[in-house]
Scaffold this motif. Structure first.
Motif, PDB file in Angstrom:
ATOM      1  N   ARG A 151       0.835  -1.204   0.000  1.00  0.00           N
ATOM      2  CA  ARG A 151       0.000   0.000   0.000  1.00  0.00           C
ATOM      3  C   ARG A 151       0.867   1.250   0.000  1.00  0.00           C
ATOM      4  O   ARG A 151       0.570   2.223  -0.698  1.00  0.00           O
ATOM      5  CB  ARG A 151      -0.910  -0.007   1.216  1.00  0.00           C
ATOM      6  CG  ARG A 151      -1.882   1.174   1.262  1.00  0.00           C
ATOM      7  CD  ARG A 151      -2.717   1.121   2.529  1.00  0.00           C
ATOM      8  NE  ARG A 151      -3.623   2.259   2.580  1.00  0.00           N
ATOM      9  CZ  ARG A 151      -4.366   2.570   3.628  1.00  0.00           C
ATOM     10  NH1 ARG A 151      -4.345   1.803   4.703  1.00  0.00           N
ATOM     11  NH2 ARG A 151      -5.166   3.615   3.602  1.00  0.00           N
ATOM     12  N   SER A 152       1.957   1.233   0.779  1.00  0.00           N
ATOM     13  CA  SER A 152       2.866   2.380   0.837  1.00  0.00           C
ATOM     14  C   SER A 152       3.519   2.625  -0.515  1.00  0.00           C
ATOM     15  O   SER A 152       3.625   3.773  -0.972  1.00  0.00           O
ATOM     16  CB  SER A 152       3.927   2.138   1.914  1.00  0.00           C
ATOM     17  OG  SER A 152       4.859   3.190   1.937  1.00  0.00           O
ATOM     18  N   ILE A 153       3.957   1.529  -1.165  1.00  0.00           N
ATOM     19  CA  ILE A 153       4.583   1.662  -2.486  1.00  0.00           C
ATOM     20  C   ILE A 153       3.582   2.213  -3.494  1.00  0.00           C
ATOM     21  O   ILE A 153       3.903   3.095  -4.297  1.00  0.00           O
ATOM     22  CB  ILE A 153       5.122   0.290  -2.950  1.00  0.00           C
ATOM     23  CG1 ILE A 153       6.300  -0.133  -2.071  1.00  0.00           C
ATOM     24  CG2 ILE A 153       5.566   0.350  -4.411  1.00  0.00           C
ATOM     25  CD1 ILE A 153       6.784  -1.541  -2.333  1.00  0.00           C
ATOM     26  N   ARG A 154       2.358   1.685  -3.438  1.00  0.00           N
ATOM     27  CA  ARG A 154       1.316   2.151  -4.365  1.00  0.00           C
ATOM     28  C   ARG A 154       1.016   3.625  -4.152  1.00  0.00           C
ATOM     29  O   ARG A 154       0.892   4.394  -5.125  1.00  0.00           O
ATOM     30  CB  ARG A 154       0.048   1.313  -4.170  1.00  0.00           C
ATOM     31  CG  ARG A 154      -1.106   1.723  -5.076  1.00  0.00           C
ATOM     32  CD  ARG A 154      -2.277   0.763  -4.920  1.00  0.00           C
ATOM     33  NE  ARG A 154      -3.419   1.198  -5.703  1.00  0.00           N
ATOM     34  CZ  ARG A 154      -4.347   2.032  -5.260  1.00  0.00           C
ATOM     35  NH1 ARG A 154      -4.261   2.518  -4.027  1.00  0.00           N
ATOM     36  NH2 ARG A 154      -5.362   2.391  -6.041  1.00  0.00           N
ATOM     37  N   ARG A 155       0.904   4.037  -2.886  1.00  0.00           N
ATOM     38  CA  ARG A 155       0.612   5.442  -2.599  1.00  0.00           C
ATOM     39  C   ARG A 155       1.750   6.342  -3.068  1.00  0.00           C
ATOM     40  O   ARG A 155       1.518   7.440  -3.577  1.00  0.00           O
ATOM     41  CB  ARG A 155       0.367   5.642  -1.098  1.00  0.00           C
ATOM     42  CG  ARG A 155      -1.043   5.298  -0.673  1.00  0.00           C
ATOM     43  CD  ARG A 155      -1.297   5.686   0.771  1.00  0.00           C
ATOM     44  NE  ARG A 155      -2.714   5.582   1.082  1.00  0.00           N
ATOM     45  CZ  ARG A 155      -3.571   6.564   0.895  1.00  0.00           C
ATOM     46  NH1 ARG A 155      -3.171   7.703   0.381  1.00  0.00           N
ATOM     47  NH2 ARG A 155      -4.847   6.407   1.214  1.00  0.00           N
ATOM     48  N   ARG A 156       2.995   5.888  -2.878  1.00  0.00           N
ATOM     49  CA  ARG A 156       4.136   6.691  -3.299  1.00  0.00           C
ATOM     50  C   ARG A 156       4.146   6.872  -4.815  1.00  0.00           C
ATOM     51  O   ARG A 156       4.413   7.967  -5.321  1.00  0.00           O
ATOM     52  CB  ARG A 156       5.438   6.046  -2.827  1.00  0.00           C
ATOM     53  CG  ARG A 156       6.671   6.891  -3.123  1.00  0.00           C
ATOM     54  CD  ARG A 156       7.887   6.419  -2.353  1.00  0.00           C
ATOM     55  NE  ARG A 156       8.264   5.060  -2.736  1.00  0.00           N
ATOM     56  CZ  ARG A 156       8.161   4.019  -1.956  1.00  0.00           C
ATOM     57  NH1 ARG A 156       7.648   4.144  -0.736  1.00  0.00           N
ATOM     58  NH2 ARG A 156       8.542   2.818  -2.352  1.00  0.00           N
TER      59      ARG A 156
END
Length: 207
Positions: A32-37
């Protein structure tokens, strides 16, 4: 002995299952963090010209136009954060134009709706954003939340939101009285919050 071995095997299975669940949660959070970034990076690229337009037209006579496309939830969140930063930097007519842009983008109504949530975390986050956008209609509900709020650091997030949204000295005084009922030793913090308000509160400092 057999019973002890059986119990140990069950405990081992439980520990293994717990570890697998933890790994899955961590992996999901990381994804999720990678996607948001990635989405935020795309936002910066996609909205680069629009943000330049905003900064170039803050001093103009015409109201700020909304982007010529529909934003997805992540883009809307990124736009909200950028506008929050700008509303803290600018004041006067420039800030008022940014606030009106928030209205036109539907951000004000979005957070007014979220403020009615029964989930505390959502309600507190909405209060913060309503404060950043100086939504005067939110003051009565924010004061109600302040009255019922326990004494912790989040109390001052709500109080600062009231100070930013307040449009009269009476609203500021109500906020101050509620805070003093919670804690008599927060005078410096209260003065700091009053400084964020657009209300002329000179006479309040004496009181």
């Amino acid at each position: 002995m057999y019973t002890n071995l059986h119990t140990a095997i069950q405990a081992l299975y439980i520990i293994l299952a717990f570890n697998l669940v933890c790994v899955a949660i961590i992996y999901a959070i990381k994804l999720r963090s990678i996607r948001r970034r990635k989405l935020n990076d795309r936002f910066k690229t996609k909205f680069k010209d629009y943000l330049t337009y905003l900064q170039a037209n803050l001093d103009g006579m015409e109201p700020l136009r909304v982007p010529p496309w529909t934003m997805n939830p992540v883009e809307r969140e990124a736009m909200q954060e950028k506008l929050n930063d700008m509303m803290e930097i600018f004041s006067g007519e420039q800030r008022h134009k940014l606030v009106q842009l928030c209205v036109d983008l539907g951000l004000v109504q979005h957070h007014l709706t979220r403020f009615n949530s029964r989930i505390y975390r959502v309600k507190l986050d909405a209060a913060y954003h309503l404060g950043c956008m100086r939504v005067k209609e939110a003051v009565p509900a924010l004061l109600d939340m302040l009255k019922e709020h326990p004494l912790n650091s989040a109390l001052f997030v709500v109080a600062r939101a009231v100070a930013k949204c307040a449009r009269s000295q009476q609203e500021l005084e109500a906020m101050v009285q509620i805070l003093l009922q919670h804690n008599k030793n927060c005078y410096e913090l209260i003065v700091d919050m009053i400084a964020d308000s657009e209300v002329d509160a000179g006479s309040m400092y004496t009181g």
